[in-house]
Design a protein around this motif. Structure first.
Motif, PDB file in Angstrom:
ATOM      1  N   UNK A 156       0.825  -1.214   0.000  1.00 46.83           N
ATOM      2  CA  UNK A 156       0.000   0.000   0.000  1.00 46.83           C
ATOM      3  C   UNK A 156       0.857   1.261   0.000  1.00 46.83           C
ATOM      4  N   UNK A 157       1.876   1.294   0.850  1.00 51.78           N
ATOM      5  CA  UNK A 157       2.725   2.481   0.928  1.00 51.78           C
ATOM      6  C   UNK A 157       3.575   2.628  -0.333  1.00 51.78           C
ATOM      7  N   UNK A 158       4.027   1.517  -0.882  1.00 53.88           N
ATOM      8  CA  UNK A 158       4.840   1.573  -2.097  1.00 53.88           C
ATOM      9  C   UNK A 158       4.025   2.162  -3.250  1.00 53.88           C
ATOM     10  N   UNK A 159       2.763   1.808  -3.318  1.00 53.60           N
ATOM     11  CA  UNK A 159       1.908   2.303  -4.398  1.00 53.60           C
ATOM     12  C   UNK A 159       1.382   3.710  -4.130  1.00 53.60           C
ATOM     13  N   UNK A 160       1.206   4.054  -2.859  1.00 59.39           N
ATOM     14  CA  UNK A 160       0.510   5.297  -2.549  1.00 59.39           C
ATOM     15  C   UNK A 160       1.358   6.445  -2.067  1.00 59.39           C
ATOM     16  N   UNK A 161       2.657   6.221  -1.848  1.00 57.70           N
ATOM     17  CA  UNK A 161       3.474   7.292  -1.288  1.00 57.70           C
ATOM     18  C   UNK A 161       4.830   7.337  -1.993  1.00 57.70           C
ATOM     19  N   UNK A 162       5.127   8.443  -2.642  1.00 56.84           N
ATOM     20  CA  UNK A 162       6.361   8.562  -3.419  1.00 56.84           C
ATOM     21  C   UNK A 162       7.600   8.498  -2.531  1.00 56.84           C
ATOM     22  N   UNK A 163       7.524   9.120  -1.358  1.00 54.20           N
ATOM     23  CA  UNK A 163       8.677   9.115  -0.453  1.00 54.20           C
ATOM     24  C   UNK A 163       9.015   7.693  -0.004  1.00 54.20           C
ATOM     25  N   UNK A 164       7.980   6.942   0.371  1.00 54.74           N
ATOM     26  CA  UNK A 164       8.215   5.555   0.790  1.00 54.74           C
ATOM     27  C   UNK A 164       8.722   4.727  -0.384  1.00 54.74           C
ATOM     28  N   UNK A 165       8.132   4.939  -1.547  1.00 54.48           N
ATOM     29  CA  UNK A 165       8.527   4.174  -2.735  1.00 54.48           C
ATOM     30  C   UNK A 165      10.007   4.380  -3.048  1.00 54.48           C
ATOM     31  N   UNK A 166      10.463   5.633  -2.981  1.00 50.99           N
ATOM     32  CA  UNK A 166      11.861   5.917  -3.282  1.00 50.99           C
ATOM     33  C   UNK A 166      12.783   5.321  -2.224  1.00 50.99           C
ATOM     34  N   UNK A 167      12.337   5.374  -0.986  1.00 48.95           N
ATOM     35  CA  UNK A 167      13.157   4.806   0.083  1.00 48.95           C
ATOM     36  C   UNK A 167      13.255   3.292  -0.054  1.00 48.95           C
ATOM     37  N   UNK A 168      12.151   2.666  -0.435  1.00 50.35           N
ATOM     38  CA  UNK A 168      12.181   1.212  -0.613  1.00 50.35           C
ATOM     39  C   UNK A 168      13.060   0.837  -1.800  1.00 50.35           C
ATOM     40  N   UNK A 169      13.021   1.623  -2.856  1.00 49.07           N
ATOM     41  CA  UNK A 169      13.877   1.350  -4.008  1.00 49.07           C
ATOM     42  C   UNK A 169      15.348   1.360  -3.616  1.00 49.07           C
ATOM     43  N   UNK A 170      15.699   2.250  -2.704  1.00 43.13           N
ATOM     44  CA  UNK A 170      17.095   2.393  -2.308  1.00 43.13           C
ATOM     45  C   UNK A 170      17.515   1.420  -1.215  1.00 43.13           C
ATOM     46  N   UNK A 171      16.570   1.055  -0.323  1.00 42.88           N
ATOM     47  CA  UNK A 171      16.979   0.323   0.874  1.00 42.88           C
ATOM     48  C   UNK A 171      16.127  -0.902   1.181  1.00 42.88           C
ATOM     49  N   UNK A 172      15.062  -1.120   0.452  1.00 44.15           N
ATOM     50  CA  UNK A 172      14.110  -2.159   0.826  1.00 44.15           C
ATOM     51  C   UNK A 172      14.496  -3.566   0.394  1.00 44.15           C
ATOM     52  N   UNK A 173      14.161  -4.530   1.238  1.00 42.34           N
ATOM     53  CA  UNK A 173      14.281  -5.953   0.924  1.00 42.34           C
ATOM     54  C   UNK A 173      13.384  -6.707   1.898  1.00 42.34           C
TER      55      UNK A 173
END
Length: 264
Positions: A156-173
């Motif tokens: 939900x956050x990945x789809x709905x929030x640009x800040x979270x999406x960018x952070x996950x792209x850089x650091x998420x697993x």
């Protein structure tokens, strides 16, 4: 989108070497155990559900033990062991009665067994069944509920929030158990293709770290200061199975033994 507490917790939990769902679930379980030990000993309903579940699974029983508070834990275990004692006493009595019937009148005992439908060994099966429960370990059940909520939040956050999406792209697993749950529940969501690509890139990085460790066989301590590959083998464990207590029963297509599905 609204920034709920969970949003900030999830964003803060994003690290290169750790599944954010694991981190949040682990913190939630720790708080749950503290509340359980502080308030549960006086809650008859909670103790009853604990006994009906035949206590905790192995992993959570030892984790609760490490949390201390012997007096509170004694209340739970006394109730559980008293229930086991009742089952054992019933089993002993039924065996003695069976043996007595065999000695006094073997033929009559055989006819009675046929009439009642109770064969020798039924009492043994009943006693063995008393060790199992149709209810799950209470902490396992609560953990699974948290896992579902947190995995849903990632999508939900990945789809709905640009800040979270960018952070996950850089650091998420995500660890494999939680990544599997994400695919199982959200395979057709529009964000999943990109999440798959991100997971693939993290796997490539972990594999490279492990290769580096193999090449440098003198590396022994994961906390040693040095290159990024140090500690890669511990990150690989976390990636494959999550933190201790994470449900990985999906790995077994065939039960390891007859009653393997009983707990947790």
């Amino acid at each position: 989108m609204d920034k709920y507490i969970l949003y900030h917790d999830m964003a803060d939990a994003l690290q290169h070497d750790q599944c954010p769902v694991c981190k949040l679930v682990d913190e939630r379980v720790e708080r749950m155990i503290k509340v359980l030990l502080r308030e549960g000993a006086g809650d008859g309903q909670l103790i009853g559900s604990y006994v009906r579940a035949r206590g905790y699974c192995n992993a959570h029983a030892w984790r609760v033990k490490e949390s201390g508070d012997p007096a509170s834990q004694a209340v739970f275990y006394r109730a559980l062991l008293e229930d086991h004692k009742t089952s054992l006493e019933k089993y002993l009595t039924s065996r003695k009665q069976r043996d007595l019937r065999k000695k006094t009148n073997a033929l009559r005992s055989l006819l009675q067994a046929r009439m009642t439908g109770k064969a020798d060994g039924d009492e043994t099966n009943a006693y063995l069944s008393s060790f199992a429960s149709e209810e799950r370990c209470p902490i396992c059940a609560a953990t699974e509920s948290c896992e579902r909520r947190y995995v849903d939040a990632v999508v939900d956050y990945f789809e709905g929030d640009e800040e979270f999406r960018e952070r996950y792209r850089n650091r998420g697993v995500l660890c494999h158990p939680h990544f599997r749950r994400l695919i199982q529940s959200h395979a057709e969501r529009p964000s999943v293709p990109e999440l798959l690509e991100i997971q693939l890139s993290r796997l490539d990085l972990q594999i490279e770290h492990l290769r580096e460790i193999e090449r440098k066989a003198n590396v022994r301590f994961s906390d040693e200061e040095g290159d990024a590959y140090l500690g890669g083998w511990i990150r690989a464990v976390r990636l494959d199975v999550g933190l201790p207590g994470t449900d990985t029963r999906y790995k077994q297509r065939v039960l390891a033994f007859k009653d393997a599905a009983l707990k947790p």
